[in-house]
Design an enzyme around this catalytic site. Sequence first.
Site, PDB file in Angstrom:
ATOM      1  N   GLU A  26       0.821  -1.217   0.000  1.00  0.00           N
ATOM      2  CA  GLU A  26       0.000   0.000   0.000  1.00  0.00           C
ATOM      3  C   GLU A  26       0.850   1.261   0.000  1.00  0.00           C
ATOM      4  OE1 GLU A  26      -2.234  -3.287   2.238  1.00  0.00           O
ATOM      5  OE2 GLU A  26      -0.182  -2.519   2.115  1.00  0.00           O
ATOM      6  N   ASN A  28       3.860   1.540  -1.204  1.00  0.00           N
ATOM      7  CA  ASN A  28       4.452   1.666  -2.548  1.00  0.00           C
ATOM      8  C   ASN A  28       3.495   2.375  -3.494  1.00  0.00           C
ATOM      9  OD1 ASN A  28       6.719   0.260  -1.717  1.00  0.00           O
ATOM     10  ND2 ASN A  28       6.134  -1.661  -2.699  1.00  0.00           N
ATOM     11  N   TYR A  81      11.481  -6.472   6.595  1.00  0.00           N
ATOM     12  CA  TYR A  81      11.716  -7.719   5.871  1.00  0.00           C
ATOM     13  C   TYR A  81      12.966  -7.619   5.017  1.00  0.00           C
ATOM     14  CZ  TYR A  81      10.055  -6.791   0.991  1.00  0.00           C
ATOM     15  OH  TYR A  81       9.902  -6.364  -0.304  1.00  0.00           O
ATOM     16  N   ARG A  99       7.222  -9.572  10.918  1.00  0.00           N
ATOM     17  CA  ARG A  99       6.024  -8.753  11.051  1.00  0.00           C
ATOM     18  C   ARG A  99       5.090  -9.248  12.150  1.00  0.00           C
ATOM     19  NH1 ARG A  99       3.802  -7.102   5.132  1.00  0.00           N
ATOM     20  NH2 ARG A  99       3.009  -5.408   6.403  1.00  0.00           N
ATOM     21  N   GLY A 217       2.058 -10.625 -16.209  1.00  0.00           N
ATOM     22  CA  GLY A 217       3.495 -10.365 -16.272  1.00  0.00           C
ATOM     23  C   GLY A 217       3.924  -9.820 -17.619  1.00  0.00           C
ATOM     24  N   ALA A 257       6.892  -4.255  -9.100  1.00  0.00           N
ATOM     25  CA  ALA A 257       6.230  -3.950 -10.370  1.00  0.00           C
ATOM     26  C   ALA A 257       4.712  -4.036 -10.250  1.00  0.00           C
ATOM     27  CB  ALA A 257       6.733  -4.893 -11.462  1.00  0.00           C
ATOM     28  N   GLY A 258       4.212  -4.998  -9.471  1.00  0.00           N
ATOM     29  CA  GLY A 258       2.765  -5.122  -9.320  1.00  0.00           C
ATOM     30  C   GLY A 258       2.145  -3.918  -8.642  1.00  0.00           C
ATOM     31  N   ASP A 259       2.799  -3.414  -7.601  1.00  0.00           N
ATOM     32  CA  ASP A 259       2.307  -2.216  -6.919  1.00  0.00           C
ATOM     33  C   ASP A 259       2.360  -1.007  -7.845  1.00  0.00           C
ATOM     34  OD1 ASP A 259       2.124  -3.814  -4.625  1.00  0.00           O
ATOM     35  OD2 ASP A 259       4.151  -3.289  -3.988  1.00  0.00           O
ATOM     36  N   ASP A 295      11.939  -0.811  -4.446  1.00  0.00           N
ATOM     37  CA  ASP A 295      10.562  -1.264  -4.571  1.00  0.00           C
ATOM     38  C   ASP A 295       9.641  -0.152  -5.073  1.00  0.00           C
ATOM     39  OD1 ASP A 295      11.655  -3.471  -3.377  1.00  0.00           O
ATOM     40  OD2 ASP A 295      10.104  -3.684  -1.853  1.00  0.00           O
TER      41      ASP A 295
END
Length: 342
Positions: A26, A28, A81, A99, A217, A257-259, A295
């Site tokens: 979130e 990101n 992390y 976490r 992807g 990349a997904g974020d 990131d």
Amino acid sequence: MVTFLPSRPGRLADVPAFTRTIGGAESNVACALAAAGHTVKWISRVGADGFGDHLVEAIGAYGVDTSAVRRDADGRPTGIYFRTATDRSTTAHEVAYYRAGSAASAMSPGTMDRADLWSGRVLHLSGITAALSDDCLALMRALHERRAERPLVSFDVNHRPALWRDDSGPRVLLDLARGADLVFVGDDEAAQLWGLHSPEAIREALPEPAVLVVKAGADGATAFVRDPGAGAGTDTGTDSVTSVPALAVDVVAPVGAGDAFAAGFLSATLRDLPAAARLRHGHLMAAAVLTDAGDVCVPAARAHADRLAALDDAAWGALWLGPGWTSGAGEFGQRQEAVPTS
């Protein structure tokens, strides 16, 4: 959470040093949207510790409003992390989460201010939060309840098997996705979670969201957009379906990349652009982070991204992006028989 990036490729056991940065799905998305010129508020809990200070300051530096971030007064630490440099899709990828018992895991319906949560046009959520604790899951379920007064709820499935303490993940994530207005899911996630192997099958399982984006992807992404006149839960016969191929990119680091894709798609959604442009802006934002080591990164200027998103299909298909392309001074051009590398 605070992210530690490896100084070189290899197993976590072999990496001698790490660089501290920020991470978290979130946050990101929040940073990328703020860097793209949108007004963004990040709502979370961090520890009353140095890592919490670092997160609030670093995320705020992107232009994100952090005034709703709460500091834990009961000694819970900020989550951290460590990860390897390899792609999540490979067996060589390793991630070590710290976490459990973190400040963020104490989020619940009673500790979060709904006025803050519903203060924007879009509320973006992630399946990662649901895995952190029972309290976090209760919060996510409350925010996914369909209410007339809520903003558009955007949900990235973001399945992280290492975070789930039992086998409830597939059921929980499907239920949450059904309560959202806009859903992002990878085709690999859908196959692993629900045994679904095509965008059409995923849409059949998720008819409720007005918009469903299935990411594949390097093969691109498909958006199912329901006719505004149709009610929630209708079949896919009322959808418009748009697919856009991904870009050729010289990848520096694959994580984030997904974020970034979600941020690009949301940015174009906030601008009321058509589905194809939303997908293209998603790919462009993803390309910005793929060609950077972290990131999250600063995306291309809006005018630059708009010019690329407006290319015809042939020019879009031939586009190639390398490190530094977002500034206009880096590697940027058309794919040739031999593609130059960084």
